[in-house]
Design a protein around this motif. Structure first.
Motif, mmCIF file in Angstrom:
data_model
loop_
_atom_site.group_PDB
_atom_site.id
_atom_site.type_symbol
_atom_site.label_atom_id
_atom_site.label_comp_id
_atom_site.label_asym_id
_atom_site.label_seq_id
_atom_site.Cartn_x
_atom_site.Cartn_y
_atom_site.Cartn_z
ATOM 1 N N TYR B 280 -6.663 -16.723 6.512
ATOM 2 C CA TYR B 280 -6.406 -18.146 6.772
ATOM 3 C C TYR B 280 -5.072 -18.568 6.174
ATOM 4 O O TYR B 280 -4.286 -19.293 6.806
ATOM 5 C CB TYR B 280 -7.569 -18.978 6.231
ATOM 6 N N LEU B 281 -4.797 -18.094 4.951
ATOM 7 C CA LEU B 281 -3.508 -18.417 4.336
ATOM 8 C C LEU B 281 -2.370 -17.769 5.119
ATOM 9 O O LEU B 281 -1.304 -18.363 5.303
ATOM 10 C CB LEU B 281 -3.493 -17.933 2.875
ATOM 11 N N THR B 283 -2.349 -17.268 8.279
ATOM 12 C CA THR B 283 -2.130 -18.071 9.478
ATOM 13 C C THR B 283 -1.248 -19.274 9.174
ATOM 14 O O THR B 283 -0.333 -19.606 9.934
ATOM 15 C CB THR B 283 -3.477 -18.533 10.055
ATOM 16 N N VAL B 284 -1.527 -19.953 8.046
ATOM 17 C CA VAL B 284 -0.703 -21.109 7.669
ATOM 18 C C VAL B 284 0.740 -20.659 7.461
ATOM 19 O O VAL B 284 1.686 -21.286 7.964
ATOM 20 C CB VAL B 284 -1.264 -21.776 6.393
#
Lengths: 372, 315
Positions: B280-281, B283-284
C-alpha cells in the motif's frame, strides 16, 4: 420507415425537477429492496421473512432501537466528514483509516498519556487526540493533492490499509493486554475514559457529539463565507481560482476537518463502546459513511437521517446473522444497491420524457438520435 | 534462515511475483481501456470480487477451471455494464458509481459465496512447464513455469499496446478519452464505444479476480482481493495509461508483495504488520512519482477522463 406512432424522447432539463429530487431517494430505497429481494429469492432465501427479521432486529424493540442509535453515531460522524470533503469534490475515501487513527490516538491518551486524569480532563483530551489523529491521517493525501496534484482517491484509500495494519500491530504488540486471554486488544481503559451511557442502554454521549457536529456544520457550510468558498470550489473549481480563493489551503482545511470528524467517530467507538482498542472494531463504518454522505445529499440534516437508516440496516443485518444464519453481508449489498438506484434516479431527474410524433422532412436529414 | 541476498532467494521472489502480479495486471489493463475511453471506474475491486467468486463457483459446479475463467469474464462484463449504463447514457457521477459498484460487489459476493467458503477447488490452473524455455537458468522458473492465465497475460500486454498505439480503432479509443466532441464529429458512436470499453474493462477485471480464486490461491473467502482492485486503478496512473508500463508496474508490485511474504518466511526481524503495509505504501509512492510535473507532461491523463459526454453540452 417514418411511423406515425409517438415515440418517447428524453429531454434534458436545465435543473433537476424539485419533485423528482425529493422523491428519488425514497424510490431508490424501494427499488434497492426489490432488487435485493430478487437476489435473496434467487439464492433460495425468503425475501419477506428476511426483511421482516431485519426490520424487527433494527427497530422492533427498545434494545433494537438503542443498538441502531449506537451504530448511528460512527456513521453520522464519519458521514459528516465525508460529506464536507465531497462538497469540495475532494474524494476522501479514507474515512476508515482516519477513524482507526482517531481511535488509536484516543486510546493512547487514555492508556499511556493521561491514565490517572479525572474524566473532566481525560475525555476532552481524548476528543482532541482522536480528532487530531484523524486530521493528521487525512492531511497526508490532502498535502499530496494540494502540493503535488496526487489523486486523493487512491492515496486516502491506500492509507486505510496502512492505518488498520498499524492498529493491529499495536494491539498484537506493544499495546497488547498481558492478561487478555489471547484476544488481541489493549488493556481496558481507566473508568474516567468511558463516555456516559444513557440509562441501561449502550447509547452513549457520542450521539450528542454527532448531533452537535451536524448542527455546527449546517451553520458553517450554509451560513459562513468559508462554507460558501467550499461550495464554489466544489461546483466550479475554475471560478474559485479566478475569484482568488485559496484552493490549496482549503483542500488542507477541508480534508483535516473531514479526517477530524472520522477520528472523532473512532474515539467515540473506543470510549463509548469498546472501552479498549480491539482489532477490527469497525465493520467498515468509514466505507458506509461514503454512502451515508451521498444518499444524505452532502447535507448535515440528510446525513443524520441516512446515518440512522443505514445503522438500522446494519443492525438488521446482524439480526439476520443471529436469527437466520445468513451473512451480515446482506446489509452492504443493499447499501450498494441503494446507491446505484439513487445515482440512476438523480441523473434521470435531470431529464423529462416527452412524447413526440416524428415529423420527417421530405428529403431532409434523418432525425438525429442523441447518444443519451 | 535463508540468505535473503542469494540469487536463489531473488529467483524465488520473482517466480512468486509473476502470478501475484497477474491478477492485478488483468484488472489494470481493463481499467486502462476504460480510462482511455474517458470513463473512470472505481468499481474494479467489486468486479474482481464477483469474478473471483463466479469463477470459483462455476469451477465447483463444472469441475473445469477454464469454464470458471470464462464465467469470470462474463460476470465482470455484466458488472462493468452496470457502471457503463449509469455513467455513459445516464451521465451519473463516475466516482460515486464506481464506489457503489465496489460496495455492491463486495456485499453481493460475500452473501452469495456464503456456502463456498473453505470449499476445496476441484480444478485450478496449475503450473505448466514450457518445454526448453522452462529449463533456462533463472529465467525459466521465473517466467516459464507458471499457470495458463499468466501465459495469456504475456500475450495480452503487447497485443493491447499494439492495439492502443498502432491501430485505427486504438486511435479512436484514445480520441474518446481525449476529446469525445472530436470523436463525435468524426462520426464515431461515442456512447456505444464508451459502453463497449467499460464492459471490456469489466471482463478483464473479472478475469483478474479469477486469477486469484482459480490459480494463485484456489478457493473463496470474503474480500479475497484485499484492495488489489484499487491498486490496479493506482497502477493505471503509474503506468501513464500504457499497457507495457502497466505490466512493469504490476510486476514491480508483485515483487513487493511476494518479497514481503518471503522476508517473513526468512525470519527478517520486522513485524509482519509493517511488511504487510509495503504494497500500500509502495502504491502511494508510485503515485507520487507518477504525479511529478515532469512525468505528468510526458504521460498526461486522458483529458476528458471522468466527464460525461452529452452532445448539446459540447464546449
Amino acid at each position: 420507415m417514418a411511423s406515425a406512432i409517438p415515440s418517447p424522447r428524453l429531454e434534458r432539463r436545465a435543473a433537476p425537477s424539485a419533485v423528482a429530487s425529493a422523491v428519488v431517494p425514497f424510490v431508490a430505497v424501494a427499488l434497492a429492496l426489490v432488487a435485493g429481494g430478487i437476489v435473496l429469492w434467487a439464492a433460495g432465501e425468503p425475501p419477506v421473512a428476511v426483511y421482516r427479521a431485519m426490520l424487527d432486529g433494527a427497530v422492533g424493540s427498545r434494545d433494537g432501537v438503542a443498538e441502531t442509535l449506537v451504530k448511528t453515531i460512527p456513521l453520522l460522524l464519519a458521514g459528516l466528514g465525508v460529506a464536507v470533503a465531497f462538497r469540495m469534490r475532494l474524494w476522501n475515501i479514507g474515512a476508515e483509516g482516519q477513524l482507526y487513527l482517531g481511535a488509536v490516538a484516543a486510546s493512547g491518551t487514555a492508556l499511556y498519556v493521561l491514565p490517572d486524569a479525572p474524566a473532566a480532563v481525560l475525555i476532552p483530551a481524548m476528543i482532541l487526540a482522536g480528532m487530531a489523529g484523524g486530521a493528521v491521517w487525512a492531511a497526508v493525501p490532502a498535502l499530496l493533492r494540494a502540493r503535488l496534484q496526487v489523486n486523493e482517491i487512491i492515496t486516502s484509500l491506500m492509507l486505510n490499509y496502512v492505518a488498520i495494519l498499524f492498529a493491529e500491530y499495536l494491539v498484537h504488540g506493544p499495546w497488547r493486554d498481558p492478561v487478555g486471554f489471547g484476544f488481541p486488544g489493549t488493556p481496558r481503559f481507566p473508568d474516567a475514559a468511558e463516555l456516559p451511557q444513557w440509562g441501561t442502554t449502550r447509547v452513549h454521549l457520542g450521539l450528542a457529539f454527532g448531533l452537535a457536529a451536524a448542527g455546527i456544520l449546517w451553520l458553517v457550510l450554509g451560513r459562513t463565507r468559508w462554507g460558501y468558498e467550499i461550495a464554489v470550489a466544489g461546483t466550479n473549481a475554475r471560478a474559485a481560482r479566478y475569484a482568488g480563493l485559496p484552493t490549496a489551503r482549503n483542500i488542507l482545511l477541508v480534508m483535516a476537518l473531514s479526517g477530524a470528524l472520522a477520528g472523532l467517530a473512532g474515539m467515540s467507538e473506543v470510549a463509548g463502546i469498546g472501552h479498549q482498542l480491539q482489532r477490527s472494531f469497525s465493520p467498515g463504518y468509514g466505507y458506509t459513511a461514503i454512502i451515508v454522505a451521498w444518499v444524505g445529499r452532502l447535507h448535515p440534516g440528510g446525513v443524520a437521517l441516512v446515518a440512522f437508516l443505514l445503522a438500522g440496516l446494519l443492525v438488521g443485518g446482524d439480526a439476520l446473522q443471529m436469527e437466520l444464519g445468513l451473512p451480515a453481508a446482506v446489509a452492504p449489498m443493499l447499501q450498494g444497491a441503494i446507491l446505484f438506484f439513487l445515482l440512476g434516479g438523480e441523473a434521470l431527474a435531470r431529464y423529462r420524457v416527452t412524447w413526440r410524433r416524428p415529423t420527417p422532412i421530405p428529403g431532409g436529414p434523418a432525425p438525429v438520435v442523441e447518444p443519451g | 534462515m535463508d540468505d535473503v541476498t542469494s540469487l536463489a532467494f531473488l529467483t524465488s521472489v520473482l517466480a512468486a511475483a509473476i502470478p501475484a502480479a497477474t491478477a492485478i495486471l488483468y484488472a489494470c489493463l481493463g481499467e486502462l481501456l476504460c480510462e482511455r475511453a474517458g470513463i473512470l471506474n472505481l468499481g474494479v475491486e467489486g468486479m474482481m470480487l464477483m469474478g473471483a467468486l463466479g469463477g470459483f463457483a462455476v469451477t465447483v459446479w463444472t469441475d473445469r477451471a477454464w469454464l470458471g475463467a470464462l464465467a469470470a469474464l462474463g460476470i465482470g462484463a455484466a458488472f462493468g455494464a452496470l457502471h457503463a449504463v449509469l455513467t455513459v447514457p445516464i451521465g451519473a457521477n463516475q466516482v460515486v458509481s464506481g464506489l457503489a459498484l465496489t460496495l455492491f460487489g463486495a456485499g453481493l459476493s460475500a452473501f452469495l459465496g456464503r456456502d463456498l467458503v473453505g470449499r476445496a477447488a476441484p480444478d485450478s490452473f496449475g503450473r505448466l512447464h514450457v518445454p526448453l524455455l522452462g529449463d533456462l537458468p533463472e529465467l525459466g522458473p521465473i517466467l516459464f513455469r507458471q499457470n495458463a492465465l499468466v501465459y495469456l497475460s504475456y500475450a495480452l500486454v503487447p497485443a493491447l499496446w499494439f492495439f492502443v498505439y498502432r491501430t485505427r480503432p486504438g486511435l479512436h479509443l484514445r480520441a474518446l478519452g481525449e476529446n469525445p466532441g472530436t470523436a463525435d464529429a468524426l462520426g464515431l458512436p461515442v456512447a456505444a464505444l464508451r459502453v463497449a470499453y467499460v464492459v471490456a474493462g469489466g471482463a478483464l477485471a473479472g478475469l483478474g479476480g479469477a486469477v486469484i480464486s482459480l490459480a494463485t490461491n484456489p478457493g473463496w473467502t470474503e474480500n479475497v482481493t484485499a484492495g488489489r482492485g484499487y491498486i490496479a486503478v493506482a497502477l493505471v496512473i503509474f503506468a501513464g495509461w500504457n499497457p507495457l508500463r502497466a505490466a512493469f508496474g504490476a510486476y514491480l508490485f508483485g515483487a513487493v508483495e511476494a518479497g514481503q511474504f518471503r522476508l517473513q518466511g526468512a525470519g527478517v526481524p520486522i513485524s509482519s504488520f509493517f511488511l504487510n503495509m509495503l504494497p500500500y505504501l509502495f502504491t502511494v509512492a508510485a503515485l507520487v512519482l507518477a504525479s511529478r510535473p515532469a512525468a505528468r507532461r510526458r504521460i498526461g491523463a486522458p483529458a476528458a477522463l471522468g466527464q460525461a459526454y452529452v452532445r448539446e453540452e459540447r464546449a
